[in-house]
Each structure stands twice: as structure tokens, then as C-alpha cells.
Design a protein around this motif. Structure first.
Motif, PDB file in Angstrom:
ATOM      1  N   LYS A 103       7.828  -5.512   9.452  1.00  0.00           N
ATOM      2  CA  LYS A 103       6.427  -5.129   9.550  1.00  0.00           C
ATOM      3  C   LYS A 103       5.690  -6.078  10.492  1.00  0.00           C
ATOM      4  O   LYS A 103       6.052  -7.263  10.604  1.00  0.00           O
ATOM      5  CB  LYS A 103       5.758  -5.175   8.173  1.00  0.00           C
ATOM      6  CG  LYS A 103       6.231  -4.095   7.223  1.00  0.00           C
ATOM      7  CD  LYS A 103       5.273  -3.936   6.054  1.00  0.00           C
ATOM      8  CE  LYS A 103       5.637  -2.728   5.210  1.00  0.00           C
ATOM      9  NZ  LYS A 103       4.603  -2.418   4.205  1.00  0.00           N
ATOM     10  N   GLY A 162       0.489  -7.030   8.373  1.00  0.00           N
ATOM     11  CA  GLY A 162       0.718  -6.134   7.250  1.00  0.00           C
ATOM     12  C   GLY A 162       1.328  -6.821   6.046  1.00  0.00           C
ATOM     13  O   GLY A 162       1.377  -6.233   4.958  1.00  0.00           O
ATOM     14  N   LYS A 196      -1.031  -1.893   5.672  1.00  0.00           N
ATOM     15  CA  LYS A 196       0.116  -2.034   4.785  1.00  0.00           C
ATOM     16  C   LYS A 196       0.712  -0.677   4.409  1.00  0.00           C
ATOM     17  O   LYS A 196       1.789  -0.603   3.838  1.00  0.00           O
ATOM     18  CB  LYS A 196      -0.297  -2.787   3.514  1.00  0.00           C
ATOM     19  CG  LYS A 196      -0.767  -4.213   3.776  1.00  0.00           C
ATOM     20  CD  LYS A 196      -1.227  -4.889   2.506  1.00  0.00           C
ATOM     21  CE  LYS A 196      -1.742  -6.304   2.797  1.00  0.00           C
ATOM     22  NZ  LYS A 196      -2.219  -6.979   1.574  1.00  0.00           N
ATOM     23  N   PRO A 201       1.194   2.869  10.857  1.00  0.00           N
ATOM     24  CA  PRO A 201       0.263   2.423   9.809  1.00  0.00           C
ATOM     25  C   PRO A 201      -1.040   3.207   9.868  1.00  0.00           C
ATOM     26  O   PRO A 201      -1.454   3.689  10.926  1.00  0.00           O
ATOM     27  CB  PRO A 201       0.019   0.945  10.154  1.00  0.00           C
ATOM     28  CG  PRO A 201       1.113   0.568  11.095  1.00  0.00           C
ATOM     29  CD  PRO A 201       1.476   1.814  11.836  1.00  0.00           C
ATOM     30  N   ASN A 243       3.598  -3.998  -0.380  1.00  0.00           N
ATOM     31  CA  ASN A 243       4.344  -3.789   0.853  1.00  0.00           C
ATOM     32  C   ASN A 243       5.663  -3.046   0.714  1.00  0.00           C
ATOM     33  O   ASN A 243       6.047  -2.305   1.614  1.00  0.00           O
ATOM     34  CB  ASN A 243       4.640  -5.141   1.518  1.00  0.00           C
ATOM     35  CG  ASN A 243       3.393  -5.884   1.916  1.00  0.00           C
ATOM     36  OD1 ASN A 243       2.988  -6.808   1.229  1.00  0.00           O
ATOM     37  ND2 ASN A 243       2.772  -5.489   3.007  1.00  0.00           N
TER      38      ASN A 243
END
Length: 270
Positions: free
Chosen positions: A147, A151, A246, A240, A189
Motif C-alpha cells: 500500500k 494508507g 485505506k 483507493p 487495512n
């Protein structure tokens, strides 16, 4: 509307709003929006005013009157909502899947009361193939998540271990362990890891790596499975949402697909 499946949404952020909007627009035949909950009631009521058929904004504890409740809450509120919904024999679609792992009693409650927990594929892929493989011998299941550093910022595991993801110029491995520990350390996450573990060989046997990677702009998940039936390698790159980096845009679409499958005459996939 008496033959409609009624749907309530706990949480009116990026995912909850997108699902509510689709239901209000009539994009899911056989399903209707019954109520939503939100941390900011006044703001939610303002957004709701633009709907064709506005519904009440209620405390999340009162949503179990609907047939199906979609959980889009902070993980801290998961257990209370789940007990309310499953205790009344209703269907729960949880997005905080990681919060389910330490609470197996919720599965027992669903069994006792006739409720159902439906875990959507969410931001992952291939859960149908993993489930099929898990009907036979499976040697290993591994998830590698990459990621953008922003995030992952603020995740409990990073805070507790004083791990910084600021100003990175190359990928940094910030976690390696089981899906159970990863879901605990990164509750906002890697719900994907929890979903993968439930589809396959369990949270203590599913391996997880999490990378803070400044070279990626999308939340990327790679699943590798070694099983008697097949060898699987699958990668998904999720865009995203603008509202919450996230969360991937595909997560809301996955919930819509889950709802459509519940009410539709044709069901494709395991």
C-alpha cells in the motif's frame, strides 16, 4: 414492497453511501434501503435529503429490524452490532472482517438464532477458488499486501513498534506473520487477510506480509496458494477511494455484488 429484502447500513462513509445510493436508485431489484446509521447524524440526514426515498438515520444498535445489515463501522463497534443482528436471526455483511477472528462465539450465536454472516470478497480476489481448494489438502496460503505509505499511517502495529512510514523512497516491510496478528495490528487495512483466512486454512496458518510501498499508487494484494488441486497466484490492484485512501473503490462494488447475488435468480461462483 412487502416482498423486498430490506437492507440497513451501519456507517455512512465512502462505502456505506455508495451502497445506499445504489439501493435508493433501484439498481438492485428485490432489495430496498430501510435505514442507515452514522457518527454525524445531522450530516447523514443532509446527504439523505437528496435521495429519492430518504430513510431514517438511526443508532446502529437499532438497525437489526432490517433483514440484512451491512457493517461499515470502526472495528471497535463491530461486536455490539454483530450480536444485535445475529441475535435476532438476521443476516450480517461485515466489512470489519478482522474483528470476527477473535470472536468465534458470534458464529455460534448465528447458528443458534438462525442468523447468517456473509463475508464479501471486498478488495480481494479469488475467494471462490481458495474455498474450492480448501475442500482438499492445502500446503500454504500467503497474502502479500502493498500500500502507499499514507494508507498505512496510524495503524496500531506501527504505533506500538515505533515504525515510521514517512518519507520512504523504497518499499519497506512493516509486518510479517499470521493473518490473525495482521488483522489485529492493522484493523483498518487488511480485512482482506481475514477474509482470505476464513475462505482457506484459517487465520493462524495463513501467512501475511505488509509493505509500505512509495512506488505504488494502488492498494495491491497478491495471493499465493499451494494445494493438491491447484497452484494459484492472483494479484489485484485496487484504486483507493478519494474519501478514504485505506479503502479501495472495489469494496463497495463487492458489497453490491453480494447483495445482488442474495436476491437474484442466478448465482455465479462457488
Amino acid at each position: 414492497m412487502s416482498d423486498q429484502i430490506t437492507v440497513a447500513i451501519a456507517g455512512f462513509g465512502a462505502i456505506g453511501y455508495a451502497v445506499a445510493e445504489a439501493l435508493d436508485a433501484g439498481k438492485l431489484p428485490g432489495l430496498s434501503l430501510a435505514a442507515v446509521s452514522a457518527r454525524d447524524t445531522a450530516k447523514a440526514e443532509g446527504r439523505m435529503a437528496g435521495f429519492k426515498r430518504p430513510v431514517p438515520v438511526l443508532p446502529y444498535q437499532d438497525l437489526a429490524a432490517a433483514d440484512v445489515v451491512i457493517e461499515c463501522l470502526p472495528a471497535a463497534h463491530f461486536a455490539e452490532l454483530a450480536r444485535s443482528v445475529l441475535g435476532q436471526g438476521k443476516t450480517l455483511i461485515p466489512l470489519s472482517v478482522g474483528a470476527l477472528l477473535p470472536r468465534p462465539e458470534l458464529i455460534d450465536l448465528a447458528r443458534e438464532k438462525g442468523g447468517t454472516i456473509v463475508v464479501p470478497t471486498g478488495a480481494l480476489l479469488g475467494l471462490d477458488a481458495v474455498r474450492a481448494c480448501a475442500e482438499g489438502p492445502v500446503e500454504s496460503v500467503t497474502l502479500v499486501t502493498r500500500k502507499p505509505p499514507g494508507g498505512l499511517a496510524g495503524a496500531p502495529h506501527l504505533v506500538e513498534n515505533d515504525i515510521s512510514v514517512e518519507n520512504l523512497t523504497e518499499p519497506k516491510l512493516v509486518f510479517e506473520g499470521t493473518a490473525r496478528d495482521g488483522a489485529k495490528g492493522f484493523p483498518a487495512n487488511v480485512n482482506v487477510a481475514a477474509a482470505l483466512s476464513l475462505a482457506g486454512i484459517g487465520p493462524d496458518k495463513t501467512s501475511l506480509q505488509i509493505w509500505a510501498d512509495p512506488t505504488v499508487t494502488r492498494n495491491t494484494h497478491t495471493v499465493r496458494v499451494e494445494a493438491d488441486a491447484a497452484r494459484l497466484t492472483m494479484t489485484i490492484e485496487n484504486v483507493p477511494t478519494e474519501e478514504n485512501p485505506k479503502t479501495g473503490k472495489i469494496t463497495a462494488l463487492s458489497v453490491l455484488a453480494t447483495l445482488r447475488r442474495m436476491a437474484g435468480p442466478l448465482r455465479v461462483g462457488t
